[in-house]
Motif scaffolding. Structure first.
Motif, short mmCIF file in Angstrom:
data_model
loop_
_atom_site.label_atom_id
_atom_site.label_comp_id
_atom_site.label_asym_id
_atom_site.label_seq_id
_atom_site.Cartn_x
_atom_site.Cartn_y
_atom_site.Cartn_z
N LEU A 53 0.97 -1.13 0.09
CA LEU A 53 -0.18 -0.04 -0.06
C LEU A 53 0.89 1.13 -0.04
O LEU A 53 1.74 1.26 0.76
CB LEU A 53 -0.87 0.11 1.27
CG LEU A 53 -1.92 -1.17 1.35
CD1 LEU A 53 -2.80 -1.08 2.82
CD2 LEU A 53 -2.82 -1.25 0.14
N LEU A 54 0.43 2.44 -0.83
CA LEU A 54 1.25 3.63 -0.94
C LEU A 54 0.18 4.48 -0.59
O LEU A 54 -0.55 4.94 -1.56
CB LEU A 54 1.93 3.65 -2.41
CG LEU A 54 2.91 2.34 -2.50
CD1 LEU A 54 3.63 2.84 -4.02
CD2 LEU A 54 4.14 2.67 -1.69
N PRO A 55 -0.08 5.01 0.51
CA PRO A 55 -1.24 5.91 0.67
C PRO A 55 -0.89 7.56 0.57
O PRO A 55 -1.32 8.42 1.38
CB PRO A 55 -1.52 5.71 2.28
CG PRO A 55 -0.22 5.36 3.00
CD PRO A 55 0.61 4.62 1.80
N GLY A 56 -0.46 7.74 -0.64
CA GLY A 56 -0.39 9.22 -1.19
C GLY A 56 0.91 9.97 -1.06
O GLY A 56 1.67 9.42 -0.24
N ASP A 57 1.07 11.31 -1.46
CA ASP A 57 2.29 11.86 -1.70
C ASP A 57 3.26 10.90 -2.34
O ASP A 57 4.36 10.88 -1.86
CB ASP A 57 2.64 12.64 -0.18
CG ASP A 57 1.61 13.79 0.08
OD1 ASP A 57 0.81 14.08 -0.92
OD2 ASP A 57 2.10 14.35 0.92
N LEU A 58 2.95 10.61 -3.50
CA LEU A 58 3.82 9.63 -4.16
C LEU A 58 4.96 10.51 -4.73
O LEU A 58 6.00 9.79 -5.09
CB LEU A 58 2.96 8.95 -5.21
CG LEU A 58 1.75 8.18 -4.93
CD1 LEU A 58 1.12 7.57 -6.04
CD2 LEU A 58 2.07 7.23 -3.92
N GLN A 212 -12.42 -2.07 10.72
CA GLN A 212 -11.72 -1.45 11.81
C GLN A 212 -10.15 -1.01 11.53
O GLN A 212 -9.55 -0.74 12.55
CB GLN A 212 -11.32 -2.91 12.72
CG GLN A 212 -12.82 -3.54 13.31
CD GLN A 212 -12.48 -4.81 13.73
OE1 GLN A 212 -12.07 -4.72 15.05
NE2 GLN A 212 -13.16 -5.77 13.21
N LEU A 213 -9.72 -1.01 10.39
CA LEU A 213 -8.53 -0.69 9.83
C LEU A 213 -8.56 0.31 8.92
O LEU A 213 -8.81 0.29 7.68
CB LEU A 213 -7.89 -1.92 9.60
CG LEU A 213 -7.29 -2.91 10.57
CD1 LEU A 213 -6.71 -4.13 9.84
CD2 LEU A 213 -6.60 -2.57 11.57
N ILE A 214 -7.79 1.46 9.18
CA ILE A 214 -7.63 2.69 8.47
C ILE A 214 -6.15 2.85 8.08
O ILE A 214 -5.40 2.82 9.09
CB ILE A 214 -8.34 4.05 8.62
CG1 ILE A 214 -9.84 3.86 8.93
CG2 ILE A 214 -8.14 4.94 7.80
CD1 ILE A 214 -10.61 4.91 9.35
N PHE A 215 -5.56 2.94 6.96
CA PHE A 215 -4.21 3.35 6.68
C PHE A 215 -4.04 4.72 5.99
O PHE A 215 -4.56 4.93 4.81
CB PHE A 215 -3.55 2.27 5.80
CG PHE A 215 -3.71 1.00 6.36
CD1 PHE A 215 -2.75 0.42 7.57
CD2 PHE A 215 -4.66 0.03 5.96
CE1 PHE A 215 -3.19 -0.86 8.11
CE2 PHE A 215 -4.77 -1.11 6.58
CZ PHE A 215 -4.21 -1.59 7.49
N SER A 216 -3.34 5.62 6.49
CA SER A 216 -3.26 6.94 6.16
C SER A 216 -1.62 7.32 5.98
O SER A 216 -0.99 6.53 6.58
CB SER A 216 -3.98 7.72 7.09
OG SER A 216 -3.69 7.93 8.28
N GLY A 217 -1.47 8.59 5.73
CA GLY A 217 -0.18 9.23 5.56
C GLY A 217 -0.25 10.49 5.81
O GLY A 217 -0.68 10.89 7.00
N HIS A 218 0.26 11.46 4.99
CA HIS A 218 0.19 12.85 5.22
C HIS A 218 1.10 13.45 6.47
O HIS A 218 1.58 14.50 6.07
CB HIS A 218 -1.14 13.33 4.96
CG HIS A 218 -1.48 14.69 4.84
ND1 HIS A 218 -0.72 15.70 4.11
CD2 HIS A 218 -2.53 15.49 5.09
CE1 HIS A 218 -1.13 16.66 3.85
NE2 HIS A 218 -2.23 16.65 4.66
N LEU A 219 0.80 12.89 7.33
CA LEU A 219 1.48 13.57 8.72
C LEU A 219 3.13 13.41 8.89
O LEU A 219 3.36 14.33 9.64
CB LEU A 219 0.73 13.04 9.67
CG LEU A 219 0.94 13.80 11.34
CD1 LEU A 219 0.52 15.37 11.31
CD2 LEU A 219 0.07 13.12 12.24
N HIS A 220 3.60 12.44 7.98
CA HIS A 220 4.87 12.21 8.36
C HIS A 220 5.40 11.59 9.65
O HIS A 220 6.32 12.34 10.09
CB HIS A 220 5.87 13.35 7.93
CG HIS A 220 5.71 13.67 6.53
ND1 HIS A 220 6.73 14.21 5.67
CD2 HIS A 220 4.92 13.46 5.19
CE1 HIS A 220 6.56 14.32 4.45
NE2 HIS A 220 5.33 13.93 4.09
N VAL A 221 4.50 11.01 10.39
CA VAL A 221 4.78 10.84 11.73
C VAL A 221 4.22 9.15 11.75
O VAL A 221 3.48 8.79 11.29
CB VAL A 221 3.87 11.50 12.71
CG1 VAL A 221 3.68 10.77 14.06
CG2 VAL A 221 4.37 13.03 12.82
#
Length: 367
Positions: A53-58, A212-221
């Motif tokens: 999975l690659l959740p954005g800001d590619l 029950q599962l969400i995978f996110s990015g964006h925050l760099h944390v």
């Protein structure tokens, strides 16, 4: 029984050398994005993975050349890859010489989730009885301003998709955070831009559907947050300290008990970038003063003058430590209000007890 193994790498910010924008001060090492990503892949390609999975800001800033490079590289993987756009991937509604347009994104990733799909969101049965719902959280208002939300059409589509997949195990991937990973993130001027504007609406739909599962990015944390039985697992940026990525193993036993084992890895060295974490930690330190000064002078602290200036300098590595996850902070020498607030950025539960699950964890999911 359902068992599968997958990986997550987020916020790649791929930038070919001729596209790197050195005039834009940033915490992360965009100029090392490709060797870092290749190092991640060198590890993942040796594993028996079901998907990535690659959740954005590619890409750095939606440059056509960077999307083309990534498109071709993804096609060489020995396992399926699924992507979504981040806010850096589609900066404008219409294409320009420097950036792709909003509706062009799926054209680059036909083999990474967007087969026969013109929308920037999709749903795929990626394994038997396992459904991936990939959402697009990037929108534009009438003036072309970028927003982080789900539009009405997508929410209506989501209702139908959740109903159709009600007997499957559902994974959701989205760029913006859906659950808060920082203190008062959804309301704070510096944190809310990383949150999905209509997160409560999405959470309610997912809760009713048993997701029950969400995978996110964006925050760099590196952070794992839970709300009402739903986990939002945000993965730090490959080009930001500490250059993490994750391996995850989902398993379901005969009695129906489901669990997700999460392991995190970090890139230490790549060609021309030895001691990579040390370099990127110093990069954050060099650029941290304006960031920390703003954090201290905004609510809830509202510090001013020399106090804010001195503390901002003293907190040179604070955000690097937050980014790494699982950090326990001790600011006992600071004023009580400052101490309490800054320590709340650490890995603690609601009772302020240590909760080190941001990098490595075993999540037992509800039946």
């Amino acid at each position: 029984m359902i068992n599968f193994r997958f990986a997550i790498a987020s916020d790649l910010h791929i930038a070919l050398p001729h596209t790197v924008n050195f005039n834009k001060p940033r915490f992360h090492l965009v100029e090392a994005s490709i060797p870092i990503f290749e190092s991640v892949l060198n590890h993942l390609e040796k594993l028996d993975l079901d998907f990535l999975l690659l959740p954005g800001d590619l890409t750095q800033d939606g440059e056509p050349d960077n999307h083309k490079w990534l498109q071709k590289r993804l096609e060489t993987f020995p396992f399926p890859v699924y992507v979504i756009p981040g806010n850096h991937d589609v900066l404008t509604p219409l294409p320009s010489k420097k950036n792709i347009g909003f509706h062009e994104f799926p054209q680059y990733y036909r083999k990474a989730g967007y087969e026969n799909c013109e929308k920037l969101y999709y749903s795929r049965e990626i394994l038997p009885n396992v459904q991936l719902i990939a959402l697009n959280s990037n929108q534009f208002d009438a003036k072309g301003k970028q927003l982080g939300c789900l539009d009405t059409e997508q929410l209506e589509w989501l209702d139908r998709v959740l109903l159709e997949a009600q007997n499957k195990f559902i994974l959701v991937m989205i760029h913006h955070n859906v659950i808060e990973h920082l203190p008062d993130q959804s309301q704070h001027p510096m944190g809310k831009r990383y949150m999905l504007d209509n997160a409560p609406i999405l959470l309610e739909k997912l809760r009713k559907a048993g997701v029950q599962l969400i995978f996110s990015g964006h925050l760099h944390v590196q952070d794992i947050a839970e709300q009402a039985g739903i986990y939002d697992i945000v993965t730090g940026s490959t080009v930001g300290y500490p250059h993490p990525y994750r391996l995850l193993q989902f398993s379901q036993c005969d009695r129906g008990t489901k669990q997700l084992k999460i392991e995190s890895f970090q890139i230490e060295n790549v060609p021309n970038w030895q001691n990579l974490p040390q370099i990127s930690r110093e990069r954050i330190g060099e650029h941290s003063y304006p960031f920390m000064h703003r954090l201290l002078t905004l609510p809830p602290l509202n510090l001013a003058g020399e106090e804010a200036e001195n503390l901002a300098r003293d907190l040179r590595y604070f955000w690097a430590d937050v980014s790494a996850g699982d950090r326990q902070f001790n600011f006992s020498d600071y004023p009580e209000s400052v101490r309490t607030y800054l320590e709340s950025f650490g890995a603690i539960d609601r009772d302020r007890k240590p909760l080190p699950i941001d990098n490595n964890a075993l999540l037992v999911l509800q039946n």
